[in-house]
Design a protein around this motif. Structure first.
Motif, PDB file in Angstrom:
ATOM      1  N   ARG A  23      38.251  93.291 140.964  1.00  0.00           N
ATOM      2  CA  ARG A  23      39.711  93.240 140.973  1.00  0.00           C
ATOM      3  C   ARG A  23      40.137  91.831 141.329  1.00  0.00           C
ATOM      4  O   ARG A  23      39.360  91.057 141.899  1.00  0.00           O
ATOM      5  CB  ARG A  23      40.303  94.283 141.916  1.00  0.00           C
ATOM      6  CG  ARG A  23      40.009  94.040 143.357  1.00  0.00           C
ATOM      7  CD  ARG A  23      41.069  94.673 144.247  1.00  0.00           C
ATOM      8  NE  ARG A  23      40.678  94.629 145.640  1.00  0.00           N
ATOM      9  CZ  ARG A  23      40.750  93.547 146.403  1.00  0.00           C
ATOM     10  NH1 ARG A  23      41.182  92.400 145.922  1.00  0.00           N
ATOM     11  NH2 ARG A  23      40.384  93.602 147.678  1.00  0.00           N
ATOM     12  N   PRO A  24      41.380  91.474 141.004  1.00  0.00           N
ATOM     13  CA  PRO A  24      41.840  90.118 141.319  1.00  0.00           C
ATOM     14  C   PRO A  24      41.678  89.789 142.806  1.00  0.00           C
ATOM     15  O   PRO A  24      41.974  90.614 143.673  1.00  0.00           O
ATOM     16  CB  PRO A  24      43.321  90.144 140.917  1.00  0.00           C
ATOM     17  CG  PRO A  24      43.391  91.198 139.852  1.00  0.00           C
ATOM     18  CD  PRO A  24      42.390  92.246 140.280  1.00  0.00           C
ATOM     19  N   LEU A  25      41.172  88.592 143.067  1.00  0.00           N
ATOM     20  CA  LEU A  25      41.031  88.099 144.437  1.00  0.00           C
ATOM     21  C   LEU A  25      42.418  87.920 145.053  1.00  0.00           C
ATOM     22  O   LEU A  25      43.332  87.428 144.398  1.00  0.00           O
ATOM     23  CB  LEU A  25      40.300  86.754 144.411  1.00  0.00           C
ATOM     24  CG  LEU A  25      40.033  86.096 145.764  1.00  0.00           C
ATOM     25  CD1 LEU A  25      39.011  86.903 146.564  1.00  0.00           C
ATOM     26  CD2 LEU A  25      39.536  84.660 145.560  1.00  0.00           C
ATOM     27  N   ARG A  26      42.545  88.329 146.321  1.00  0.00           N
ATOM     28  CA  ARG A  26      43.799  88.183 147.061  1.00  0.00           C
ATOM     29  C   ARG A  26      43.526  87.416 148.356  1.00  0.00           C
ATOM     30  O   ARG A  26      42.406  87.413 148.862  1.00  0.00           O
ATOM     31  CB  ARG A  26      44.377  89.552 147.425  1.00  0.00           C
ATOM     32  CG  ARG A  26      44.626  90.472 146.256  1.00  0.00           C
ATOM     33  CD  ARG A  26      45.266  91.768 146.693  1.00  0.00           C
ATOM     34  NE  ARG A  26      44.544  92.440 147.763  1.00  0.00           N
ATOM     35  CZ  ARG A  26      44.068  93.687 147.690  1.00  0.00           C
ATOM     36  NH1 ARG A  26      44.233  94.396 146.589  1.00  0.00           N
ATOM     37  NH2 ARG A  26      43.442  94.225 148.718  1.00  0.00           N
ATOM     38  N   ALA A  70      39.913  84.531 139.472  1.00  0.00           N
ATOM     39  CA  ALA A  70      38.861  84.964 140.408  1.00  0.00           C
ATOM     40  C   ALA A  70      38.956  86.454 140.725  1.00  0.00           C
ATOM     41  O   ALA A  70      40.037  87.031 140.802  1.00  0.00           O
ATOM     42  CB  ALA A  70      38.940  84.151 141.697  1.00  0.00           C
ATOM     43  N   PHE A  71      37.781  87.023 140.929  1.00  0.00           N
ATOM     44  CA  PHE A  71      37.643  88.439 141.270  1.00  0.00           C
ATOM     45  C   PHE A  71      36.918  88.592 142.591  1.00  0.00           C
ATOM     46  O   PHE A  71      36.099  87.757 142.963  1.00  0.00           O
ATOM     47  CB  PHE A  71      36.770  89.162 140.232  1.00  0.00           C
ATOM     48  CG  PHE A  71      37.346  89.197 138.858  1.00  0.00           C
ATOM     49  CD1 PHE A  71      38.223  90.196 138.486  1.00  0.00           C
ATOM     50  CD2 PHE A  71      36.995  88.236 137.928  1.00  0.00           C
ATOM     51  CE1 PHE A  71      38.753  90.243 137.211  1.00  0.00           C
ATOM     52  CE2 PHE A  71      37.512  88.273 136.646  1.00  0.00           C
ATOM     53  CZ  PHE A  71      38.393  89.275 136.279  1.00  0.00           C
ATOM     54  N   VAL A  72      37.173  89.705 143.246  1.00  0.00           N
ATOM     55  CA  VAL A  72      36.345  90.151 144.348  1.00  0.00           C
ATOM     56  C   VAL A  72      35.559  91.343 143.797  1.00  0.00           C
ATOM     57  O   VAL A  72      36.095  92.147 143.026  1.00  0.00           O
ATOM     58  CB  VAL A  72      37.181  90.498 145.600  1.00  0.00           C
ATOM     59  CG1 VAL A  72      38.095  91.676 145.372  1.00  0.00           C
ATOM     60  CG2 VAL A  72      36.300  90.736 146.793  1.00  0.00           C
ATOM     61  N   ALA A  73      34.273  91.411 144.152  1.00  0.00           N
ATOM     62  CA  ALA A  73      33.418  92.512 143.716  1.00  0.00           C
ATOM     63  C   ALA A  73      33.295  93.512 144.857  1.00  0.00           C
ATOM     64  O   ALA A  73      32.981  93.135 145.991  1.00  0.00           O
ATOM     65  CB  ALA A  73      32.036  91.984 143.329  1.00  0.00           C
ATOM     66  N   ILE A  74      33.532  94.769 144.536  1.00  0.00           N
ATOM     67  CA  ILE A  74      33.507  95.836 145.533  1.00  0.00           C
ATOM     68  C   ILE A  74      32.463  96.868 145.128  1.00  0.00           C
ATOM     69  O   ILE A  74      32.442  97.325 143.972  1.00  0.00           O
ATOM     70  CB  ILE A  74      34.897  96.495 145.642  1.00  0.00           C
ATOM     71  CG1 ILE A  74      35.925  95.446 146.079  1.00  0.00           C
ATOM     72  CG2 ILE A  74      34.870  97.684 146.589  1.00  0.00           C
ATOM     73  CD1 ILE A  74      37.354  95.871 145.908  1.00  0.00           C
ATOM     74  N   SER A  84      31.807  87.826 144.588  1.00  0.00           N
ATOM     75  CA  SER A  84      32.923  87.311 143.801  1.00  0.00           C
ATOM     76  C   SER A  84      32.399  86.654 142.530  1.00  0.00           C
ATOM     77  O   SER A  84      31.233  86.272 142.442  1.00  0.00           O
ATOM     78  CB  SER A  84      33.693  86.283 144.635  1.00  0.00           C
ATOM     79  OG  SER A  84      34.807  85.781 143.933  1.00  0.00           O
ATOM     80  N   SER A  85      33.277  86.525 141.559  1.00  0.00           N
ATOM     81  CA  SER A  85      33.000  85.776 140.336  1.00  0.00           C
ATOM     82  C   SER A  85      34.348  85.368 139.763  1.00  0.00           C
ATOM     83  O   SER A  85      35.395  85.788 140.267  1.00  0.00           O
ATOM     84  CB  SER A  85      32.210  86.626 139.326  1.00  0.00           C
ATOM     85  OG  SER A  85      31.720  85.815 138.271  1.00  0.00           O
ATOM     86  N   ARG A  86      34.322  84.545 138.727  1.00  0.00           N
ATOM     87  CA  ARG A  86      35.601  84.184 138.113  1.00  0.00           C
ATOM     88  C   ARG A  86      35.439  83.709 136.685  1.00  0.00           C
ATOM     89  O   ARG A  86      34.382  83.240 136.277  1.00  0.00           O
ATOM     90  CB  ARG A  86      36.368  83.174 138.936  1.00  0.00           C
ATOM     91  CG  ARG A  86      35.855  81.766 138.923  1.00  0.00           C
ATOM     92  CD  ARG A  86      36.780  80.819 139.707  1.00  0.00           C
ATOM     93  NE  ARG A  86      36.260  80.534 141.011  1.00  0.00           N
ATOM     94  CZ  ARG A  86      36.502  79.425 141.694  1.00  0.00           C
ATOM     95  NH1 ARG A  86      37.300  78.501 141.210  1.00  0.00           N
ATOM     96  NH2 ARG A  86      35.983  79.227 142.870  1.00  0.00           N
ATOM     97  N   TYR A  87      36.529  83.874 135.954  1.00  0.00           N
ATOM     98  CA  TYR A  87      36.689  83.229 134.655  1.00  0.00           C
ATOM     99  C   TYR A  87      37.257  81.852 134.933  1.00  0.00           C
ATOM    100  O   TYR A  87      38.100  81.675 135.822  1.00  0.00           O
ATOM    101  CB  TYR A  87      37.683  83.988 133.771  1.00  0.00           C
ATOM    102  CG  TYR A  87      37.199  85.333 133.284  1.00  0.00           C
ATOM    103  CD1 TYR A  87      36.061  85.444 132.482  1.00  0.00           C
ATOM    104  CD2 TYR A  87      37.897  86.482 133.596  1.00  0.00           C
ATOM    105  CE1 TYR A  87      35.636  86.672 132.019  1.00  0.00           C
ATOM    106  CE2 TYR A  87      37.488  87.723 133.125  1.00  0.00           C
ATOM    107  CZ  TYR A  87      36.364  87.808 132.336  1.00  0.00           C
ATOM    108  OH  TYR A  87      35.959  89.033 131.877  1.00  0.00           O
ATOM    109  N   HIS A  88      36.804  80.891 134.157  1.00  0.00           N
ATOM    110  CA  HIS A  88      37.202  79.505 134.409  1.00  0.00           C
ATOM    111  C   HIS A  88      37.180  78.739 133.097  1.00  0.00           C
ATOM    112  O   HIS A  88      36.385  79.032 132.211  1.00  0.00           O
ATOM    113  CB  HIS A  88      36.217  78.900 135.410  1.00  0.00           C
ATOM    114  CG  HIS A  88      36.495  77.491 135.789  1.00  0.00           C
ATOM    115  ND1 HIS A  88      37.584  77.109 136.539  1.00  0.00           N
ATOM    116  CD2 HIS A  88      35.827  76.355 135.507  1.00  0.00           C
ATOM    117  CE1 HIS A  88      37.570  75.803 136.711  1.00  0.00           C
ATOM    118  NE2 HIS A  88      36.515  75.326 136.096  1.00  0.00           N
TER     119      HIS A  88
END
Length: 186
Positions: A23-26, A70-74, A84-88
């Motif tokens: 989900r989107p990183l917050r 960026a995402f957080v992985a749960i 975490s990972s992200r598109y860039h």
């Protein structure tokens, strides 16, 4: 010849698999994500070996939030943040995006979680682009092997966005469609 117009890349959807949710990183993910990232062994082969230190990770976290990708992985079983990972660096003119800045808690190393994370991200990306690239530090053998296990092909070297030497791996839409993680057969 007709051209197809693709929709604009959606950089932060929520992606759900069997094992993980991305989900989107917050901003309020800081404590849980730093608890994972503060393990020095995660960064042992990474060019930024000091990223486990709070001031260094705080800047990484700020850049991740600012990136808009960026995402957080749960872990879906426990509800715990595991990485975490992200598109860039989305380049629509090349029909290309980079997937990177990925890390997972050591408790989730070994393939299954990383594989699902990348599969979710690749499946989403190939709705918008024809090529996904991964820029990896040349000595980061753990990440290189992980990308090779999911079908990444070494295609060259470059200097990354932070001025560091990187190797470039790619996965194309036809390779992904032919069987995620399968070696390319010629």
């Amino acid at each position: 010849m007709a051209t197809t117009t693709r929709p604009m890349f959606e950089l932060q959807p929520t992606l759900t698999g069997k094992l993980i949710e991305l989900r989107p990183l917050r901003a309020d993910d800081w404590d849980a994500l730093f608890a994972v990232a503060s393990d020095p062994l995660i960064w042992q082969q990474h060019p930024a070996r000091d990223r486990y230190q709070e001031p260094v990770f705080r800047e990484f976290f700020r850049q991740a939030l600012d990136s808009g990708g960026a995402f957080v992985a749960i872990d879906r079983k426990t509800g715990q943040v595991i990485g975490s990972s992200r598109y860039h660096h989305y380049r629509p003119e090349l029909s290309e995006i980079e997937v990177g800045y990925t890390f997972l808690a050591r408790s989730h190393w070994g393939g299954e979680y990383n594989r699902e994370m990348k599969e979710l991200m690749l499946r989403h990306a190939f709705r918008f682009v024809d090529r996904v690239v991964f820029l990896i530090g040349p000595e980061n053998w753990r990440s290189r092997k992980a990308v090779e296990k999911i079908g990444g092909v070494l295609v060259g070297t470059t200097v990354n966005h932070e001025g560091q030497e990187s190797v470039i791996y790619e996965i194309t839409a036809p390779v992904f469609a032919g069987g995620f993680g399968q070696p390319v057969r010629e």
